[in-house]
Design a protein around this motif. Structure first.
Motif, mmCIF file in Angstrom:
data_model
loop_
_atom_site.group_PDB
_atom_site.id
_atom_site.type_symbol
_atom_site.label_atom_id
_atom_site.label_comp_id
_atom_site.label_asym_id
_atom_site.label_seq_id
_atom_site.Cartn_x
_atom_site.Cartn_y
_atom_site.Cartn_z
ATOM 1 N N GLN A 70 3.817 10.067 49.993
ATOM 2 C CA GLN A 70 4.385 11.075 50.885
ATOM 3 C C GLN A 70 5.910 10.938 51.046
ATOM 4 O OE1 GLN A 70 2.329 11.784 54.567
ATOM 5 N NE2 GLN A 70 0.349 11.181 53.734
ATOM 6 N N GLU A 172 6.299 19.953 55.956
ATOM 7 C CA GLU A 172 6.061 19.023 57.052
ATOM 8 C C GLU A 172 7.168 19.130 58.091
ATOM 9 O OE1 GLU A 172 6.020 14.983 55.697
ATOM 10 O OE2 GLU A 172 8.194 14.847 55.607
ATOM 11 N N GLY A 174 8.606 16.889 61.849
ATOM 12 C CA GLY A 174 8.512 15.582 62.483
ATOM 13 C C GLY A 174 9.448 15.459 63.662
ATOM 14 N N ARG A 619 0.192 6.129 56.415
ATOM 15 C CA ARG A 619 0.045 7.414 55.754
ATOM 16 C C ARG A 619 -1.413 7.854 55.853
ATOM 17 N NH1 ARG A 619 4.731 6.618 55.973
ATOM 18 N NH2 ARG A 619 6.229 6.274 54.284
ATOM 19 N N THR A 621 -4.035 11.290 54.556
ATOM 20 C CA THR A 621 -4.220 12.585 53.907
ATOM 21 C C THR A 621 -5.683 12.980 54.046
ATOM 22 O OG1 THR A 621 -2.493 12.063 52.284
ATOM 23 C CG2 THR A 621 -3.975 13.881 51.774
ATOM 24 N N LEU A 634 -4.172 18.118 54.792
ATOM 25 C CA LEU A 634 -3.384 17.789 55.978
ATOM 26 C C LEU A 634 -2.790 16.401 55.760
ATOM 27 C CD1 LEU A 634 -2.516 18.213 58.999
ATOM 28 C CD2 LEU A 634 -4.672 17.062 59.605
ATOM 29 N N THR A 635 -1.471 16.266 55.970
ATOM 30 C CA THR A 635 -0.808 14.976 55.782
ATOM 31 C C THR A 635 -0.205 14.510 57.096
ATOM 32 O OG1 THR A 635 1.324 15.978 55.157
ATOM 33 C CG2 THR A 635 -0.260 15.550 53.392
ATOM 34 N N MET A 636 -0.259 13.215 57.320
ATOM 35 C CA MET A 636 0.327 12.602 58.511
ATOM 36 C C MET A 636 0.974 11.284 58.116
ATOM 37 S SD MET A 636 -2.902 13.319 61.069
ATOM 38 C CE MET A 636 -4.070 13.032 59.728
ATOM 39 N N VAL A 638 3.728 7.928 59.706
ATOM 40 C CA VAL A 638 4.625 7.294 60.669
ATOM 41 C C VAL A 638 5.458 6.279 59.895
ATOM 42 C CG1 VAL A 638 4.862 5.995 62.796
ATOM 43 C CG2 VAL A 638 2.938 7.567 62.511
ATOM 44 N N TRP A 659 7.759 10.040 63.163
ATOM 45 C CA TRP A 659 6.451 10.575 62.821
ATOM 46 C C TRP A 659 6.606 11.896 62.090
ATOM 47 C CZ3 TRP A 659 5.382 15.420 64.477
ATOM 48 C CH2 TRP A 659 6.033 15.889 65.610
ATOM 49 N N ARG A 660 5.620 12.187 61.213
ATOM 50 C CA ARG A 660 5.642 13.415 60.425
ATOM 51 C C ARG A 660 4.222 13.956 60.293
ATOM 52 N NH1 ARG A 660 7.144 12.028 54.914
ATOM 53 N NH2 ARG A 660 6.957 9.791 55.275
ATOM 54 N N VAL A 661 4.087 15.269 60.240
ATOM 55 C CA VAL A 661 2.803 15.910 60.000
ATOM 56 C C VAL A 661 3.036 17.154 59.144
ATOM 57 C CG1 VAL A 661 2.932 17.264 62.127
ATOM 58 C CG2 VAL A 661 0.708 16.828 61.078
#
Length: 666
Positions: A70, A172, A174, A619, A621, A634-636, A638, A659-661
């Motif tokens: 990611q 994304e 964040g 990470r 997914t 969906l991705t997340m 930190v 953080w990211r989403v």
């Protein structure tokens, strides 16, 4: 002139919304290409492997591993690779360094063409979106001759996505207004293959990881003056006709960003209050490959690069009073020709490259704000060489090479003329298959890097005092790479030794300015290691590590360092990861990155300690839906979960927790 305020996320919303709207369109037009092959890698890979060729140590990062981590930018792709250090320098540029060598000793290529701006010998890897990349190769040690002059410590070779890798989209958002987006569309049109890509990276500020003694405006949530807006467009068209393969591509990057002031020094000690309100890079590349017979081929890569930027220097951390500005314009034209053919028991490879780059610069002092003289500089680089591949016995391959490199500076602005530099290069690599699952490669060589025009003539808005006696850097290499691979297990151990002669360093003068000079000598030694092990069918453990000892020669002459240990070289770097991937359900990844202690220089040129530190990243997914031959995820993520303060350079700590989403279509 004031620095514009940016509400969190406001600048990113328009292009993020546009990218999100494009994801369904990409899905609707996608046709699965998993079984199709692309001919492009035969012409875009700069130094292809063959059955008879022995290559120095290298790390390949396929597109699926790039996506799995990611990354937002090309710089993120390189983090955690054994032997590679990624850091942001005092100019705000994110650069790569191989095995403790200087960043300018690491050459960066995109589809076979040099990507760095020749005036400075650098490229900001934080501006190139990761979604554009279809693969990366890092070559360490004595790089093959195709890479030409100045590839001293190694090479980072980026490849853009091709038709065989299909469409891709990622969006994304964040914390602190951060966000990124990538869209890649691929299509076969008769005998042609087309790729279009767009990307962007934005942030209002980098997160803080702990208090800073200086260089932080009161009341700001993020790091002062670290905003970024960068966008890119890319297009490529290729075709194959008989034995001829052609590809043409065009990349454009536009950005504006701030540069964090050094936090280890008060205002009276001269921290940088700089901004880049305008950065633009456009690069056109043409690749061609023509088969001349079963074992003969001629390859051509041509490139044209236009680069421009404006640097603004302010008087205080308020960024409301200009002290000076610098406007740069660069125009570069180059090409490389490679001919491979058999000669009895040998396979010969001839390579010749030439590049000419013109830099124009205008400096303006405030007050009075009257532009100064337009200065023109030019540097020409040439390289010609040959390599011979031989099969000594079944499972034993030998490659020997030699080259001649030359650098000229026919235009030197308002500075005295500079004599031309020239030197020879050599390399040898022996590859042995020592078992069904193991291989040993022993390699070494000699390479030269010529000073860039900026190192010879650039004062960086008064920060540097020139040194007219700068000489080229030279390096001798020795490597031994042992690799053992079995299903579910990869082990690599690579001890190395680099002996530098006349490598460039910096010293602080009595008036506070810095000056580059040639060290009499320095030695970097250490070990790169890699382990990948499948603990179970869905669980994998990964470890990459480097131990490094970098020391300048002892002595008392003018080329001696004021201290033996070279600055900004951590004693070790490691990345350990656990990846839990249950197909069609989820992919969870935890990464622990540890960095050993190092030293650096403060504003007065005295040694300061940089402590060891570690950070944790997570990470995740999760697949949401299948669309044609692809999936929507969906991705997340930190980054720096523990909010650790890591300082790779005095006064310039890495970002804190972020953080990211997002959504990914792949």
């Amino acid at each position: 002139m004031t620095r514009p305020a940016r509400p969190h996320g406001a600048a990113s919303l328009p292009w993020l919304a546009a990218a999100l709207a494009a994801i369904p369109a990409a899905a609707a037009g996608q046709e699965s290409a998993e079984s199709e092959e692309s001919d492009w890698p035969t012409i875009t890979v700069t130094a292809p492997a063959t059955e008879t060729r022995a290559l120095p140590p290298q790390v390949r990062i396929p597109v699926d591993l790039i996506v799995d981590r990611q990354p937002r930018s090309a710089a993120d792709v390189l983090r955690g690779i054994a032997g590679v250090t990624v850091r942001t320098n005092s100019r705000g540029e994110t650069i790569a360094r191989i095995r403790g060598a200087q960043d300018r000793q690491t050459q960066v290529f995109l589809d076979g063409a040099p990507l760095a701006v020749p005036w400075d010998g650098r490229i900001d890897l934080g501006l190139l979106p990761a979604g554009l990349l279809g693969g990366v190769r890092v070559v360490k040690g004595a790089a093959p001759i195709e890479y030409g002059a100045n590839a001293v410590a190694g090479v980072v070779d980026f490849q853009t996505r091709g038709v065989s890798q299909g469409d891709f989209a990622h969006l994304e958002t964040g914390s602190l207004g951060s966000g990124s987006a990538s869209l890649v569309l691929t299509e076969r049109i008769g005998a042609a293959e087309a790729v279009f890509a767009a990307g962007g990276i934005t942030r209002d500020a980098e997160p803080l990881a702990g208090p800073l003694p200086f260089g932080q405006a009161p009341g700001e949530e993020g790091r002062t003056n670290t905003d970024l807006d960068a966008g890119s467009l890319f297009a490529a068209l290729g075709t194959t006709t008989g034995d001829l393969t052609l590809r043409a591509s065009l990349l454009h990057i536009a950005a504006e960003r701030g540069i964090a002031p050094e936090s280890d020094r008060p205002p009276e000690e001269g921290p940088r209050y700089w901004r880049y309100p305008d950065i633009a890079l456009t690069q056109a590349t043409v690749n061609a490959a023509l088969g001349l017979g079963p074992d003969s081929e001629i390859r051509l890569v041509g490139w044209r690069q236009w680069f421009g930027q404006r640097i603004e220097q302010y008087r205080s951390i308020a960024y409301d009073a200009l002290r000076g500005s610098q406007e740069d314009e660069d125009d570069t034209l180059g090409g490389r020709l490679t001919l491979t053919h058999p000669a009895g028991p040998l396979a010969l490879r001839w390579a010749a490259s030439a590049q000419s780059s013109t830099h124009e610069q205008v400096d303006t002092d405030f007050p009075p704000g009257v532009p100064g003289e337009r200065l023109r500089f030019r540097q020409n680089l040439y390289s010609i060489g040959v390599e011979a591949d031989a099969t000594l016995a079944p499972g034993a391959r030998l490659t020997l090479g030699t080259a001649y490199d030359r650098a000229e500076t026919p235009l030197t602005g308002n500075k005295p003329p500079q004599e031309a530099f020239s030197d020879w290069a050599g390399s040898a690599a022996l590859a042995l298959d020592i078992g069904e699952d193991a291989a040993l490669t022993v390699s070494g060589g000699r390479r030269t890097r010529f000073p860039t025009a900026r190192e010879l003539f650039g004062a960086a808005l008064g920060r540097f005092a020139l040194n007219p006696d700068l000489a080229p850097e030279r390096a001798w290499f020795a490597d031994a790479e042992l690799r053992w691979e079995r299903p579910g297990l990869t082990v690599m151990v690579n001890p190395f030794l680099i002996r530098f002669e006349d490598t460039l360093a910096q010293r602080v003068l009595a008036d506070g300015r810095r000056q580059r000079f040639n060290l009499a000598g320095a030695t970097n030694g250490g070990v790169d290691a890699l382990l990948s092990y499948d603990l179970a069918g869905t669980l994998r453990f990964e470890l990459s590590a480097t131990a490094l000892r970098a020391r300048a020669d002892a002595g008392t002459d003018g080329g001696s360092a004021p201290f033996r240990r070279l600055p900004q070289r951590p004693s070790f770097e490691t990345l350990a990861a656990i990846d839990w991937n249950v197909r069609h359900r989820f992919d969870l990844r935890a990464e622990l990155r540890a960095v050993g202690s190092a030293i650096d220089l403060d504003a007065e040129g005295e040694v300061v300690d940089l402590p060891a530190a570690a950070e944790l990243a997570l990470r995740a997914t999760v697949p949401l839906a299948r669309v044609g031959g692809n999936r929507l995820f969906l991705t997340m993520a930190v980054d720096n979960l523990s909010d650790a303060q890591i300082v790779p350079q005095a006064g310039l700590p890495l970002p804190g927790r972020l953080w990211r989403v997002g959504l990914r279509f792949d």
